[in-house]
Motif scaffolding. Structure first.
Motif, PDB file in Angstrom:
ATOM      1  N   VAL A 148      29.047  46.667  39.337  1.00 56.50           N
ATOM      2  CA  VAL A 148      29.611  48.155  40.232  1.00 56.50           C
ATOM      3  C   VAL A 148      28.772  47.044  41.962  1.00 56.50           C
ATOM      4  N   ILE A 149      28.922  47.134  42.604  1.00 50.98           N
ATOM      5  CA  ILE A 149      28.623  46.606  44.312  1.00 50.98           C
ATOM      6  C   ILE A 149      27.901  47.740  44.554  1.00 50.98           C
ATOM      7  N   THR A 150      26.818  48.006  44.900  1.00 54.12           N
ATOM      8  CA  THR A 150      27.149  48.733  46.599  1.00 54.12           C
ATOM      9  C   THR A 150      26.394  48.355  47.653  1.00 54.12           C
ATOM     10  N   MET A 151      27.081  48.499  48.455  1.00 49.21           N
ATOM     11  CA  MET A 151      26.760  48.033  49.662  1.00 49.21           C
ATOM     12  C   MET A 151      25.642  48.754  50.316  1.00 49.21           C
ATOM     13  N   PRO A 160      28.819  40.217  49.245  1.00 45.92           N
ATOM     14  CA  PRO A 160      29.464  41.286  48.201  1.00 45.92           C
ATOM     15  C   PRO A 160      30.381  40.434  47.651  1.00 45.92           C
ATOM     16  N   LEU A 161      31.313  39.690  47.944  1.00 48.05           N
ATOM     17  CA  LEU A 161      31.841  38.810  47.769  1.00 48.05           C
ATOM     18  C   LEU A 161      31.735  37.921  46.955  1.00 48.05           C
ATOM     19  N   MET A 162      30.452  37.517  47.135  1.00 44.21           N
ATOM     20  CA  MET A 162      29.938  36.544  46.418  1.00 44.21           C
ATOM     21  C   MET A 162      29.829  37.227  44.233  1.00 44.21           C
ATOM     22  N   LEU A 163      28.610  38.485  45.017  1.00 43.84           N
ATOM     23  CA  LEU A 163      28.687  38.722  43.751  1.00 43.84           C
ATOM     24  C   LEU A 163      29.877  39.090  42.907  1.00 43.84           C
ATOM     25  N   ALA A 164      31.228  39.704  43.571  1.00 45.58           N
ATOM     26  CA  ALA A 164      32.813  40.139  43.180  1.00 45.58           C
ATOM     27  C   ALA A 164      33.291  39.068  42.149  1.00 45.58           C
ATOM     28  N   THR A 165      33.231  37.751  42.867  1.00 46.05           N
ATOM     29  CA  THR A 165      33.579  36.518  42.219  1.00 46.05           C
ATOM     30  C   THR A 165      33.341  35.884  41.431  1.00 46.05           C
ATOM     31  N   ARG A 212      31.127  33.474  39.086  1.00 46.47           N
ATOM     32  CA  ARG A 212      31.250  33.028  37.500  1.00 46.47           C
ATOM     33  C   ARG A 212      30.354  31.690  37.155  1.00 46.47           C
ATOM     34  N   PRO A 213      29.408  32.239  36.032  1.00 45.99           N
ATOM     35  CA  PRO A 213      29.289  33.325  35.131  1.00 45.99           C
ATOM     36  C   PRO A 213      29.091  33.986  36.485  1.00 45.99           C
ATOM     37  N   ALA A 214      28.540  36.000  36.106  1.00 48.30           N
ATOM     38  CA  ALA A 214      28.150  36.430  36.831  1.00 48.30           C
ATOM     39  C   ALA A 214      26.923  36.609  37.251  1.00 48.30           C
ATOM     40  N   PRO A 215      26.066  36.754  38.605  1.00 45.05           N
ATOM     41  CA  PRO A 215      25.106  36.914  38.811  1.00 45.05           C
ATOM     42  C   PRO A 215      23.920  37.731  38.056  1.00 45.05           C
TER      43      PRO A 215
END
Length: 285
Positions: free
Chosen positions: A135-138, A235-240, A242-245
């Motif tokens: 869940v990524i919130t700007m 946000p793209l880094m957080l979304a994509t 691997r593995p999740a940050p």
């Protein structure tokens, strides 16, 4: 690119312009299945058509400043059988005057604070978000200019009634409240990976179309602002990735963990703001 996104479903709110549109386009290019959410039906259709192909797996019209429409979006996503791996709470605004939504909430707070809290809770509760969904919130660096009463936070923004309006201060405070609320949400949603992404100052047209003081200074700020592509990198880094940050304190800028304001790091205040916001949108945290 961090890697392929085949089989990953991403919801992007505010996807018809600016950073939302840029994120949706990038994610489609990586192979993700993208769900486009916007306020205007015509723009939603146009954006989905322009992104093209079978990667746009859903298109939804919703005015996220209204609680009923946020709930309706959550219900529609569940009814259509979507299972979402990444939710990007991107829709936001900075209004140039005081006005209330039908729910009795100041509009900036409704869109920047209530919408991400309500949508995130609703999609977690109805099973649309998969286990360990992101869940990524700007967020915004402007949260450092926000002011929140530590014992009685105004999560509706109605304390601005009758006061001299400050577009920048209201926006900053709504972003600080959202950062606190989403940090509180992360503690109530074990398993979910909850992030707040600060894109920096970005040339999107956001300030120019906001009206008020922001529109007046927009020509100057554009000289120092990042490109849209630079703005969406975090946000793209957080979304994509691997593995999740690792979530850490939950705040990221320039594609790495960052430190928000001291107020934003107050765990007790985060719990209080989250609880008050959840109550304001009619859910049990």
């Amino acid at each position: 690119m961090t890697g392929g996104m085949d089989g990953v479903t991403v919801v992007v709110t505010g996807a018809t312009s600016g950073m939302g549109r840029a994120m949706a386009r990038d994610l489609v290019g990586r192979g993700a299945d993208v769900i486009v959410v916007g306020r205007d039906a015509r723009r939603v259709r146009r954006t989905a058509d322009e992104l093209g192909g079978h990667r746009v797996v859903g298109r939804y019209e919703a005015d996220l400043s209204r609680h009923a429409e946020v709930r309706g979006l959550a219900v529609a996503l569940a009814a259509d059988g979507h299972r979402v791996d990444v939710l990007v709470n991107n829709a936001g605004a900075a209004f140039d005057r005081y006005a209330l939504t039908p729910d009795g909430v100041e509009r900036t707070h409704a869109l920047n604070l209530h919408a991400p809290v309500l949508l995130s809770h609703a999609l977690a509760a109805n099973g649309v978000l998969v286990p360990e969904a992101r869940v990524i919130t700007m967020s915004s660096f402007m949260e450092k200019q926000g002011r929140v009463a530590p014992t009685d936070p105004d999560v509706r923004g109605t304390s601005w009634a009758g006061r001299r309006w400050s577009q920048n201060r209201v926006y900053a405070t709504s972003k600080l409240l959202a950062l606190l609320a989403m940090n509180g949400f992360s503690r109530s949603a074990p398993g979910l990976r909850v992030y707040n992404a600060d894109p920096g100052m970005v040339r999107t047209g956001f300030t120019g179309t906001a009206g008020g003081a922001m529109a007046l200074v927009a020509p100057l700020t554009r000289l120092f602002a990042r490109t849209v592509e630079e703005g969406v990198a975090t946000p793209l880094m957080l979304a994509t990735s691997r593995p999740a940050p690792a979530a850490g304190d939950g705040y990221f800028a320039s594609s790495r963990p960052a430190t928000p304001s001291r107020t934003a790091r107050d765990a007790a205040l985060a719990e209080l703001v989250h609880r008050r916001t959840a109550e304001a949108v009619g859910i049990t945290p």
